[in-house]
Design an enzyme around this catalytic site. Structure first.
Site, short mmCIF file in Angstrom:
data_model
loop_
_atom_site.label_atom_id
_atom_site.label_comp_id
_atom_site.label_asym_id
_atom_site.label_seq_id
_atom_site.Cartn_x
_atom_site.Cartn_y
_atom_site.Cartn_z
N TYR A 153 0.85 -1.20 0.00
CA TYR A 153 0.00 0.00 0.00
C TYR A 153 0.88 1.24 0.00
O TYR A 153 1.86 1.29 0.75
CB TYR A 153 -0.90 0.02 1.25
CG TYR A 153 -2.36 -0.05 0.87
CD1 TYR A 153 -2.93 0.99 0.14
CD2 TYR A 153 -3.14 -1.14 1.21
CE1 TYR A 153 -4.26 0.94 -0.23
CE2 TYR A 153 -4.48 -1.19 0.83
CZ TYR A 153 -5.03 -0.15 0.11
OH TYR A 153 -6.33 -0.21 -0.27
N GLU B 59 -0.51 4.86 -0.45
CA GLU B 59 -1.33 6.06 -0.72
C GLU B 59 -0.46 7.31 -0.60
O GLU B 59 0.37 7.42 0.31
CB GLU B 59 -2.47 6.15 0.29
CG GLU B 59 -3.63 5.25 -0.07
CD GLU B 59 -4.76 5.33 0.93
OE1 GLU B 59 -4.68 6.13 1.88
OE2 GLU B 59 -5.73 4.58 0.75
N ASP C 118 -5.77 13.51 -25.45
CA ASP C 118 -5.77 12.11 -25.01
C ASP C 118 -5.08 11.32 -26.12
O ASP C 118 -5.67 11.04 -27.16
CB ASP C 118 -7.21 11.64 -24.82
CG ASP C 118 -7.31 10.15 -24.51
OD1 ASP C 118 -6.27 9.45 -24.58
OD2 ASP C 118 -8.43 9.68 -24.21
N THR D 292 -2.99 5.90 -22.26
CA THR D 292 -2.91 4.57 -21.66
C THR D 292 -1.48 4.11 -21.88
O THR D 292 -0.77 4.66 -22.73
CB THR D 292 -3.87 3.57 -22.35
OG1 THR D 292 -3.66 3.64 -23.77
CG2 THR D 292 -5.32 3.89 -22.04
N LYS E 206 -1.38 0.35 -25.06
CA LYS E 206 -1.73 0.23 -26.48
C LYS E 206 -0.44 0.30 -27.31
O LYS E 206 0.36 -0.61 -27.23
CB LYS E 206 -2.74 1.32 -26.87
CG LYS E 206 -4.07 1.19 -26.12
CD LYS E 206 -5.09 2.16 -26.69
CE LYS E 206 -6.45 2.00 -26.05
NZ LYS E 206 -6.57 2.65 -24.74
N ARG F 291 -1.19 -2.66 -18.55
CA ARG F 291 -2.47 -1.94 -18.64
C ARG F 291 -2.47 -0.83 -17.60
O ARG F 291 -2.19 -1.07 -16.42
CB ARG F 291 -3.65 -2.88 -18.33
CG ARG F 291 -3.72 -4.11 -19.18
CD ARG F 291 -5.11 -4.70 -19.15
NE ARG F 291 -5.96 -3.94 -20.04
CZ ARG F 291 -5.95 -4.06 -21.38
NH1 ARG F 291 -5.15 -4.93 -21.96
NH2 ARG F 291 -6.73 -3.34 -22.13
N1 PLP Z 1 -8.75 7.16 -24.44
C1 PLP Z 1 -8.74 6.61 -25.66
C2 PLP Z 1 -8.49 7.49 -26.85
C3 PLP Z 1 -8.96 5.24 -25.80
O1 PLP Z 1 -8.98 4.70 -27.03
C4 PLP Z 1 -9.18 4.45 -24.64
C5 PLP Z 1 -9.38 2.99 -24.72
O2 PLP Z 1 -9.70 2.40 -25.67
C6 PLP Z 1 -9.20 5.09 -23.41
C7 PLP Z 1 -8.98 6.44 -23.34
C8 PLP Z 1 -9.54 4.33 -22.16
O3 PLP Z 1 -8.59 3.49 -21.71
P1 PLP Z 1 -8.97 2.32 -20.66
O4 PLP Z 1 -9.60 1.25 -21.45
O5 PLP Z 1 -7.61 1.97 -20.09
O6 PLP Z 1 -9.87 2.92 -19.64
#
Ligand code: PLP
Length: 415
Positions: free
Chosen positions: A51, A53, A196, A222, A225, A231
């Protein structure tokens, strides 16, 4: 892994079956990848039991000296990789990272402008069934019928909506995203620009896609990918105030204890992303997607936007008498895993769709190059040309299994 085999045969057997599936099928889901055995080993490490935090040097639990070392390394490597000043490596997923950005920078009901889910955006970019569309007043932009974003049009929408935040980045967009243009749009309406880059982060890290820095105020990704790590999610910025707000939004805002074993694995993944081999990998991911698209076009298939600049192609069946769902099932029967996807001008439901999304990252991680992608693209076209021919699908499945087995997934499965 004898511990698991001895302790829980049922789960062990399912791991074995999944390994066999991953080995014998061709994984072409654009958001999937194969991570390093070292990353998988780290996820099963002793940090599973800790843990921690808080943040490095400011924990709510004792015994965090090594957890601090792990998290600081992950932060430092992330900042080096993306050329930014602050990184929060604690988000459990991309969606958690996005939730934290909104929690940090918006109040409930504030206006958010993001890409429409059916045009390639993500659920968390303001889609109504998601917290992002429920807690905030969300508006969308999309792509034109040619499959490309029209930045002048997005500027017009932004001027009408006057959002507090603009989200750029996508889950199903095959072209480069112009972050500088998005910043112009954000500046014109006084909005925060949030990029994002979950899908293209691995390409950005290698210089194979333009970086969101210095344009975006805040960036999420993320790590599993195109980055090929464990993950998880991550938030980055160059703005100290935003960094402070984001840290509070993650902990204690929306998460409790960080997953230290996953943070350690993120650090290992970043080490790979910082290596010279990574540049070669990312360039190969793009080259493989490109030839995949070219062969499919040659075979008479329509690609949304007419091609690809990144790791994926979007195939449109808008003018065909079969759907994305039909193609997904037929290719699945032939041993190729893809996903159905909506396309511009969509006429079918989101569960049926008129397209499929095909990505190159996972097979590139197995060592496949242009030659194999050309072969696979032709097999995809063979299946689609005769979509109800299940005997053909069976035969192709056998052929592709032979190909797949020549490209090892894991040297040593660590389950
Ligand atoms: N943002 C984008 C552009 C994504 O394609 C994805 C997942 O496919 C996410 C965020 C979310 O990721 P997670 O599945 O880890 O929550």
């Amino acid at each position: 892994m004898s511990f698991l085999k001895e302790y829980d045969k049922e789960i062990f057997d399912l791991c074995e079956k999944e390994l066999e599936r991953q080995t014998n099928h061709l994984e072409m889901i654009a958001s999937e990848n194969f991570t390093l055995p070292a990353v998988m080993e780290t996820m099963g490490s002793v940090f599973t039991n800790k843990y921690a935090e808080g943040y490095p040097g400011k924990r709510y639990y004792g015994g965090c000296e090594y957890a601090d070392g792990v998290e600081q390394l992950a932060i430092d490597r992330a900042c080096k990789l993306f050329g930014c000043s602050y990184a929060n490596v604690q988000p459990h997923s991309g969606s958690q990272a996005n939730a934290a950005v909104y929690a940090a920078l918006l109040n409930a009901g504030d206006k958010l402008l993001g890409m429409d889910l059916s045009h390639g955006g993500h659920l968390t970019h303001g889609s109504k069934p998601s917290f992002s569309g429920k807690n905030y007043h969300s508006f969308t932009y999309g792509v034109e019928l040619d499959g490309r974003m029209n930045y002048d049009k997005i500027m017009e929408i932004a001027k009408t909506v006057q959002p507090k935040i603009i989200v750029c980045g996508a889950s199903a967009y095959a072209r480069e995203i112009d972050f500088a243009k998005f910043r112009e749009i954000a500046d014109a309406v006084g909005a925060i620009l949030f990029a994002d880059i979950a899908h293209v982060a691995g390409l950005v890290a290698a210089g194979e896609h333009p970086s969101p820095f210095p344009h975006a105020h805040v960036v999420t990704t993320t790590t599993h990918k195109t980055l090929a790590g464990p993950r998880g999610g991550m938030i980055m910025t160059n703005d100290e105030e935003i960094a402070k707000k984001v840290n509070s939004a993650i902990f204690p805002g929306i998460q409790g204890g960080p997953l230290v074993h996953v943070i350690a694995a993120k650090a290992v993944g970043f080490k790979y992303n910082l290596s010279p081999e990574w540049k070669e990998y990312a360039a190969q991911v793009k080259a493989n997607a490109k030839i995949l698209g070219e062969v499919l076009i040659k075979r008479g298939y329509e690609l949304v936007s007419g091609g690809t600049d990144n790791h994926l192609v979007l195939l449109s069946f808008i003018n065909r008498d079969f759907s994305g769902k039909d193609a997904d099932i037929a290719l699945g029967n032939a041993g190729i895993t893809v996903n159905k996807n909506t396309v511009p001008g969509e006429t079918r439901s989101p569960f049926v769709t008129s397209g499929i999304r095909i990505g190159s990252p996972a097979l590139t991680s197995r060592g496949m190059k242009e030659k194999e992608f050309e072969f696979i693209a032709n097999k995809i076209a063979d299946v689609l040309d005769d979509i109800n021919n299940t005997e053909l699908q069976e035969n192709i499945k056998k052929e592709l299994k032979t190909l797949a087995q020549n490209f090892v997934v894991y040297n040593q499965p660590t389950y």
